[in-house]
Design a protein around this motif. Sequence first.
Motif, PDB file in Angstrom:
ATOM      1  N   ALA A  50      88.664  22.777  34.961  1.00 17.83           N
ATOM      2  CA  ALA A  50      88.035  23.568  36.014  1.00 17.83           C
ATOM      3  C   ALA A  50      88.676  23.219  37.357  1.00 17.83           C
ATOM      4  N   SER A  58      87.634  22.771  40.200  1.00 20.22           N
ATOM      5  CA  SER A  58      86.981  21.792  41.071  1.00 20.22           C
ATOM      6  C   SER A  58      87.355  20.354  40.715  1.00 20.22           C
ATOM      7  N   LEU A  59      88.051  20.148  39.600  1.00 19.69           N
ATOM      8  CA  LEU A  59      88.445  18.794  39.204  1.00 19.69           C
ATOM      9  C   LEU A  59      89.838  18.420  39.717  1.00 19.69           C
ATOM     10  N   SER A 114      86.525  28.235  34.834  1.00 16.57           N
ATOM     11  CA  SER A 114      86.184  27.845  33.466  1.00 16.57           C
ATOM     12  C   SER A 114      86.163  29.036  32.514  1.00 16.57           C
ATOM     13  N   ALA A 149      83.564  23.403  33.818  1.00 13.53           N
ATOM     14  CA  ALA A 149      82.563  23.167  34.852  1.00 13.53           C
ATOM     15  C   ALA A 149      81.198  23.672  34.397  1.00 13.53           C
ATOM     16  N   SER A 150      81.122  24.104  33.158  1.00 14.29           N
ATOM     17  CA  SER A 150      79.853  24.631  32.667  1.00 14.29           C
ATOM     18  C   SER A 150      79.744  24.448  31.163  1.00 14.29           C
ATOM     19  N   ASN A 163      77.658  17.391  39.038  1.00 12.45           N
ATOM     20  CA  ASN A 163      78.047  17.782  40.391  1.00 12.45           C
ATOM     21  C   ASN A 163      76.833  18.369  41.101  1.00 12.45           C
ATOM     22  N   TYR A 218      80.717  23.341  45.292  1.00 13.11           N
ATOM     23  CA  TYR A 218      80.300  22.042  44.798  1.00 13.11           C
ATOM     24  C   TYR A 218      80.453  21.005  45.904  1.00 13.11           C
ATOM     25  N   TYR A 265      79.651  18.855  33.691  1.00 18.13           N
ATOM     26  CA  TYR A 265      81.034  19.115  33.287  1.00 18.13           C
ATOM     27  C   TYR A 265      81.281  18.501  31.915  1.00 18.13           C
TER      28      TYR A 265
END
Lengths: 222, 304
Positions: free
Chosen positions: B82, B84-85, B112, B131-132, B156, B239, B265
């Motif tokens: 994802a 955001s990582l 994702s 992320a989900s 998160n 996030y 996550y």
Amino acid sequence: MPFSIDWTALWPPIRLSLQVTFLSSLIVIALGTAAAWRLSRSKRKGRIVIETLFMLPLVLPPTVVGFILLVLLGRRSTVGRFIEWLFGAPVVFTWWAAVIATFVVAFPLVYQAMRAGFDSVDPELEAAARASGASEWQVLRYISLPLASRSLVTAYILGFARGLGEFGATLMIAGNIPGRTQTVPTAIYVAVDAGHNSMAWAWTISMIVFSFLMLLIARKRY
Amino acid sequence: MLMKSHKAIVLSLMLILMLLLAACGSNSDKSPDTESNSSSVSLAADTADSTKDDVSDTPAAEQQPDPANQSKPLVELTVSAAASLTDALKELEMNYEQQNPNIELTFNFGASGALQKQIEQGAPADLFLSASPKNMNALVDQSLIEADHHADLLANKLVAVVPADSSAAIDAMDDLGPKDLYRIAIGIPESVPAGQYAQEALTKANLWGTLKSDIVQGKDVRQVLQYVETGNADVGFVYKTDALSSTKSKVAFEVDPASYSPIVYPAGVVASTKHAEEAEALYTYLQTDEAIAIFEKYGFSVPN
């Protein structure tokens, strides 16, 4: 649910795409023709630099063009502030932003096609018209444009087609507001992402139909 | 006409000039990254070559400090993660590759939902960090993720960010209404988990119905952040980890965790991986205290 078509959601992106593309195609054909006419008659040294600059949006990734436009026209920029002052609302995230993005990416194609068209016109015909007392506008209107009409059609169709398919730059500055700034390419992207395959197909088919009709009309004329 | 075309040219010229200037900027932004990438790849290839040579030429292995690691052929692991990582994984990558010289990590960052699609279509990923749980569960159900090699890795939080220089009085959800007060950006709820959580929270605050038609939906969290950083959106839902990575935006408030589903996550080994052993080793490493400490540095927490 993923295999059903939501007919009420289907239409707004199509209507918006046609509206944006139609308007921007008119602007781009006018400005593209004007620029091509002016530069095809110019003997100035800087011409080649200007032409190269015109071609840039063609080779830059649309997301780069979109990001540049976002910064240029955004609410932090002078241009963005001026627009906000003028119209009382920012241009970013409106369908006008989509028109601008579409215009910028379609311009090189229209310019190039018109440039080739004007270059193919025999300069002696234009010189004869001038010698008979025609103004530059009359030369363009009655001599050059009719002789380059084939290019005009090609240029318009290229501009329209490029505009209809525009995605990257549009998504960046017009955003994705369903019902307001969501064009067909954006809607397809979102639908595929969300797994709504039948919606994605419905929009894809609508794009194919419009493109096909346009090419057909263009070919019928010549 | 002469005047008109003159104007048109000047206008187009100005636009193009600005395009050019900005293009130079973005190019120079990008190039070091790509360069370092390609050089690291070639370096890794070199080591692989030289190790091979060493092994065949000098059977006496005592020259090698750690023969178990050195003699293994280079394995390239692709991690679909994802977006955001991104920052946390970049740091983990350096650590992990240092400890395991025979492993070369390649990342495929995206939403994702898109990553799930790619794996369903047979994209050659070895590890999936979603992320989900929704995306992970969908793949586990299709046996595309190994059932006994997936777990909730991180947690998160959802926060509202505003431009760094914003003076807007936004301290809680209720400050966002009524309609037309602020331009709000969230991720596309159907495909971006952060957008889905934002929708849940806005719905809980009874704002979704009124604000829905004005909300700009970004194609991923980074785009939402970009809209806020450039001042084009007044407030965005991202996030906590993304908010920490941004210097041009600041956290206005943390959204009440009770108003949206827990942000978890999950990580899982892709069933079709050609390097099961290495992928599982990486999967295990991501759950060690060392890895978790790095994730926490970037704002993640451990799921309850």
